[in-house]
Design an enzyme around this catalytic site. Structure first.
Site, mmCIF file in Angstrom:
data_model
loop_
_atom_site.group_PDB
_atom_site.id
_atom_site.type_symbol
_atom_site.label_atom_id
_atom_site.label_comp_id
_atom_site.label_asym_id
_atom_site.label_seq_id
_atom_site.Cartn_x
_atom_site.Cartn_y
_atom_site.Cartn_z
ATOM 1 N N GLU A 83 70.716 44.345 97.780
ATOM 2 C CA GLU A 83 69.693 43.322 97.554
ATOM 3 C C GLU A 83 69.573 43.099 96.054
ATOM 4 O OE1 GLU A 83 67.748 41.471 99.518
ATOM 5 O OE2 GLU A 83 68.073 42.393 101.493
ATOM 6 N N ASP A 98 71.148 33.167 101.177
ATOM 7 C CA ASP A 98 71.243 34.034 100.008
ATOM 8 C C ASP A 98 72.625 34.666 99.862
ATOM 9 O OD1 ASP A 98 70.219 35.481 102.418
ATOM 10 O OD2 ASP A 98 70.185 37.236 101.125
ATOM 11 N N HIS A 102 72.752 40.113 98.953
ATOM 12 C CA HIS A 102 71.551 39.388 99.357
ATOM 13 C C HIS A 102 70.717 39.092 98.121
ATOM 14 C CE1 HIS A 102 71.908 41.144 103.525
ATOM 15 N NE2 HIS A 102 72.428 42.152 102.844
ATOM 16 N N TYR A 103 69.743 38.194 98.242
ATOM 17 C CA TYR A 103 68.660 38.193 97.285
ATOM 18 C C TYR A 103 67.414 38.656 98.013
ATOM 19 C CZ TYR A 103 67.263 33.312 98.629
ATOM 20 O OH TYR A 103 66.879 32.166 99.278
ATOM 21 N N THR A 104 66.447 39.196 97.259
ATOM 22 C CA THR A 104 65.277 39.794 97.890
ATOM 23 C C THR A 104 64.303 38.774 98.457
ATOM 24 O OG1 THR A 104 64.101 39.907 95.790
ATOM 25 C CG2 THR A 104 65.393 41.865 96.457
ATOM 26 N N HIS A 119 75.178 37.119 102.217
ATOM 27 C CA HIS A 119 74.423 37.116 103.466
ATOM 28 C C HIS A 119 74.629 35.781 104.192
ATOM 29 C CE1 HIS A 119 70.335 38.319 105.491
ATOM 30 N NE2 HIS A 119 71.363 38.521 106.280
#
Length: 157
Positions: A99, A151, A34-36, A141
């Site tokens: 993340e 993401d 994921h990215y945050t 994700h």
């Protein structure tokens, strides 16, 4: 967790209260990236440790290469949300979530720093080795929730 791995990876313990048991005896067979979608790593940690937000991940990779562990790998972190892959709809019970700090599309999506990507690669290799996660089960994700997530996005190498 293996202490040598912690030292090599600069793992920083930052426990989140947002987790539970894996359901129906499920074990990790997916790794979800994921990215945050936050301005800073500190913002991401605050969100993932807020009991009212009910979101977490096993790890967060900050943009300086530091790795934070929020949830033990034996437990079910709350990162995948409503998702689906190869017949599985409880991805949280079958995955490890990572993340990766990035402002994302909400705050000026930008390339991921090399030091961060190197740390993520090392972390992912170790997780995959520990859980025998196949390369085709390392997923974005956006792969498992394509109708609602993008993401880690097109800038993620």
């Amino acid at each position: 967790m293996n202490p040598a791995f912690c030292m090599a990876m600069k793992i920083i313990s930052h426990p989140s209260p947002n987790f539970g048991p894996r359901k129906d005896g499920k074990t990790p067979r997916h790794l979800i990236l994921h990215y945050t979608d936050t301005k800073t790593g500190a913002d991401a940690l605050k969100i993932m440790c807020d009991p009212e937000r009910q979101v977490s991940a096993h790890y967060m990779a900050d943009d300086n290469g530091d790795i934070y562990q929020l949830v033990d790998e034996s437990m079910r972190a709350w990162h995948a949300g409503q998702s689906y892959w190869e017949g599985e709809s409880d991805i949280n019970s079958t995955s490890i979530g990572v993340e990766i700090q990035n402002p994302g599309h909400s705050f000026g999506y930008q390339p991921f720093p090399d030091v961060q990507i190197s740390a993520v690669i090392e972390l992912c290799k170790a997780i995959c080795a520990r859980h025998d996660i196949k390369p085709w089960h390392v997923l974005a994700h956006s792969d498992i929730a394509s109708d609602r997530k993008q993401d880690p996005g097109h800038l993620f190498p």
